[in-house]
Design a protein around this motif. Structure first.
Motif, PDB file in Angstrom:
ATOM      1  N   ALA A   1    -102.259  17.427 -59.010  1.00 57.80           N
ATOM      2  CA  ALA A   1    -101.027  17.493 -58.224  1.00 57.80           C
ATOM      3  C   ALA A   1    -100.973  18.768 -57.398  1.00 57.80           C
ATOM      4  O   ALA A   1    -100.436  18.789 -56.308  1.00 57.80           O
ATOM      5  N   THR A   2    -101.552  19.851 -57.903  1.00 59.68           N
ATOM      6  CA  THR A   2    -101.498  21.111 -57.156  1.00 59.68           C
ATOM      7  C   THR A   2    -102.534  21.178 -56.068  1.00 59.68           C
ATOM      8  O   THR A   2    -102.396  21.963 -55.136  1.00 59.68           O
ATOM      9  N   SER A   3    -103.604  20.347 -56.144  1.00 63.15           N
ATOM     10  CA  SER A   3    -104.629  20.403 -55.119  1.00 63.15           C
ATOM     11  C   SER A   3    -104.263  19.584 -53.885  1.00 63.15           C
ATOM     12  O   SER A   3    -104.886  19.730 -52.855  1.00 63.15           O
ATOM     13  N   ALA A   4    -103.279  18.716 -53.981  1.00 59.83           N
ATOM     14  CA  ALA A   4    -102.887  17.903 -52.837  1.00 59.83           C
ATOM     15  C   ALA A   4    -102.110  18.755 -51.838  1.00 59.83           C
ATOM     16  O   ALA A   4    -101.144  19.415 -52.204  1.00 59.83           O
ATOM     17  N   PRO A   5    -102.513  18.749 -50.567  1.00 58.81           N
ATOM     18  CA  PRO A   5    -101.834  19.594 -49.594  1.00 58.81           C
ATOM     19  C   PRO A   5    -100.407  19.144 -49.295  1.00 58.81           C
ATOM     20  O   PRO A   5     -99.572  19.959 -48.917  1.00 58.81           O
ATOM     21  N   ASP A   6    -100.108  17.869 -49.484  1.00 56.40           N
ATOM     22  CA  ASP A   6     -98.780  17.365 -49.169  1.00 56.40           C
ATOM     23  C   ASP A   6     -97.949  17.099 -50.422  1.00 56.40           C
ATOM     24  O   ASP A   6     -97.040  16.294 -50.407  1.00 56.40           O
ATOM     25  N   ALA A   7     -98.264  17.783 -51.530  1.00 63.24           N
ATOM     26  CA  ALA A   7     -97.513  17.593 -52.770  1.00 63.24           C
ATOM     27  C   ALA A   7     -96.103  18.165 -52.615  1.00 63.24           C
ATOM     28  O   ALA A   7     -95.915  19.237 -52.050  1.00 63.24           O
ATOM     29  N   ALA A   8     -95.120  17.439 -53.117  1.00 57.33           N
ATOM     30  CA  ALA A   8     -93.729  17.873 -53.012  1.00 57.33           C
ATOM     31  C   ALA A   8     -93.410  18.882 -54.106  1.00 57.33           C
ATOM     32  O   ALA A   8     -93.863  18.748 -55.237  1.00 57.33           O
ATOM     33  N   ASP A   9     -92.639  19.897 -53.756  1.00 57.85           N
ATOM     34  CA  ASP A   9     -92.215  20.859 -54.768  1.00 57.85           C
ATOM     35  C   ASP A   9     -90.888  20.405 -55.381  1.00 57.85           C
ATOM     36  O   ASP A   9     -90.304  19.406 -54.980  1.00 57.85           O
ATOM     37  N   ALA A  10     -90.403  21.139 -56.367  1.00 55.21           N
ATOM     38  CA  ALA A  10     -89.197  20.737 -57.105  1.00 55.21           C
ATOM     39  C   ALA A  10     -87.970  20.689 -56.190  1.00 55.21           C
ATOM     40  O   ALA A  10     -87.131  19.781 -56.310  1.00 55.21           O
ATOM     41  N   ALA A  11     -87.830  21.635 -55.270  1.00 59.19           N
ATOM     42  CA  ALA A  11     -86.677  21.661 -54.384  1.00 59.19           C
ATOM     43  C   ALA A  11     -86.679  20.444 -53.459  1.00 59.19           C
ATOM     44  O   ALA A  11     -85.624  19.840 -53.207  1.00 59.19           O
ATOM     45  N   GLU A  12     -87.837  20.075 -52.970  1.00 62.55           N
ATOM     46  CA  GLU A  12     -87.936  18.922 -52.080  1.00 62.55           C
ATOM     47  C   GLU A  12     -87.586  17.629 -52.831  1.00 62.55           C
ATOM     48  O   GLU A  12     -86.896  16.754 -52.292  1.00 62.55           O
ATOM     49  N   LEU A  13     -88.046  17.514 -54.065  1.00 61.91           N
ATOM     50  CA  LEU A  13     -87.698  16.333 -54.863  1.00 61.91           C
ATOM     51  C   LEU A  13     -86.195  16.282 -55.148  1.00 61.91           C
ATOM     52  O   LEU A  13     -85.593  15.202 -55.096  1.00 61.91           O
ATOM     53  N   ALA A  14     -85.580  17.431 -55.438  1.00 66.42           N
ATOM     54  CA  ALA A  14     -84.148  17.471 -55.706  1.00 66.42           C
ATOM     55  C   ALA A  14     -83.370  17.040 -54.457  1.00 66.42           C
ATOM     56  O   ALA A  14     -82.384  16.295 -54.554  1.00 66.42           O
ATOM     57  N   ARG A  15     -83.794  17.489 -53.279  1.00 60.27           N
ATOM     58  CA  ARG A  15     -83.130  17.088 -52.028  1.00 60.27           C
ATOM     59  C   ARG A  15     -83.281  15.592 -51.802  1.00 60.27           C
ATOM     60  O   ARG A  15     -82.353  14.911 -51.365  1.00 60.27           O
ATOM     61  N   PHE A  16     -84.454  15.042 -52.103  1.00 64.05           N
ATOM     62  CA  PHE A  16     -84.690  13.617 -51.901  1.00 64.05           C
ATOM     63  C   PHE A  16     -83.769  12.775 -52.784  1.00 64.05           C
ATOM     64  O   PHE A  16     -83.137  11.823 -52.329  1.00 64.05           O
ATOM     65  N   PHE A  17     -83.686  13.130 -54.074  1.00 64.58           N
ATOM     66  CA  PHE A  17     -82.896  12.333 -54.995  1.00 64.58           C
ATOM     67  C   PHE A  17     -81.404  12.607 -54.862  1.00 64.58           C
ATOM     68  O   PHE A  17     -80.575  11.818 -55.293  1.00 64.58           O
ATOM     69  N   ALA A  18     -81.016  13.710 -54.235  1.00 63.14           N
ATOM     70  CA  ALA A  18     -79.606  14.004 -54.033  1.00 63.14           C
ATOM     71  C   ALA A  18     -79.032  13.160 -52.890  1.00 63.14           C
ATOM     72  O   ALA A  18     -77.854  12.839 -52.875  1.00 63.14           O
ATOM     73  N   SER A  19     -79.883  12.794 -51.951  1.00 65.25           N
ATOM     74  CA  SER A  19     -79.377  12.027 -50.793  1.00 65.25           C
ATOM     75  C   SER A  19     -79.250  10.560 -51.075  1.00 65.25           C
ATOM     76  O   SER A  19     -79.674   9.999 -51.981  1.00 65.25           O
TER      77      SER A  19
END
Length: 121
Positions: free
Chosen positions: A103-121
């Motif tokens: 998961a860390t080697s993928a250049p387009d892996a989402a971080d925790a803040a990005e996931l929180a924004r996605f699920f909040a919307s």
């Protein structure tokens, strides 16, 4: 349709009607040999229990043939080389050629803040 959702399951995401629960259910039920599983698990996603059992049987047959040939060879003949096992996903030979993606080697892996924004919307 249940929940007031019209159209195929993939179309609700574009209309803002796909809940995070529905998305989780869709992801959980993706095929085991699909593109996501192959990307996450590499070659081992393509191997079923049957494939592993067949590889084990091939190894056992090669070992038995080696034992038979070794016992029945001429005493002056050079000893036969022990058979190498059938290559499996994640074995030492396969791991040296291409390491499995993380998961860390993928250049387009989402971080925790990005996931929180996605699920909040």
């Amino acid at each position: 349709m249940p929940g007031g959702l019209e159209g195929p399951p993939g179309t609700q995401e574009h209309r803002g009607r796909l809940s995070s629960r529905r998305l989780a259910v869709l992801v959980r039920h993706l095929p085991h040999d699909g593109a996501l599983a192959r990307d996450l698990h590499g070659e081992s996603a393509d191997w079923t229990v049957t494939d592993h059992l067949l590889a084990h049987m091939a190894d056992q047959l090669a070992d038995a043939n080696w034992m038979f040939a070794t016992v029945n060879r001429d005493e002056d003949a050079e000893p036969m080389e022990f058979p190498s096992p059938f290559p499996r996903p994640g074995s030492a030979e396969g791991a040296a050629e291409s390491p499995p993606p993380t998961a860390t080697s993928a250049p387009d892996a989402a971080d925790a803040a990005e996931l929180a924004r996605f699920f909040a919307s």
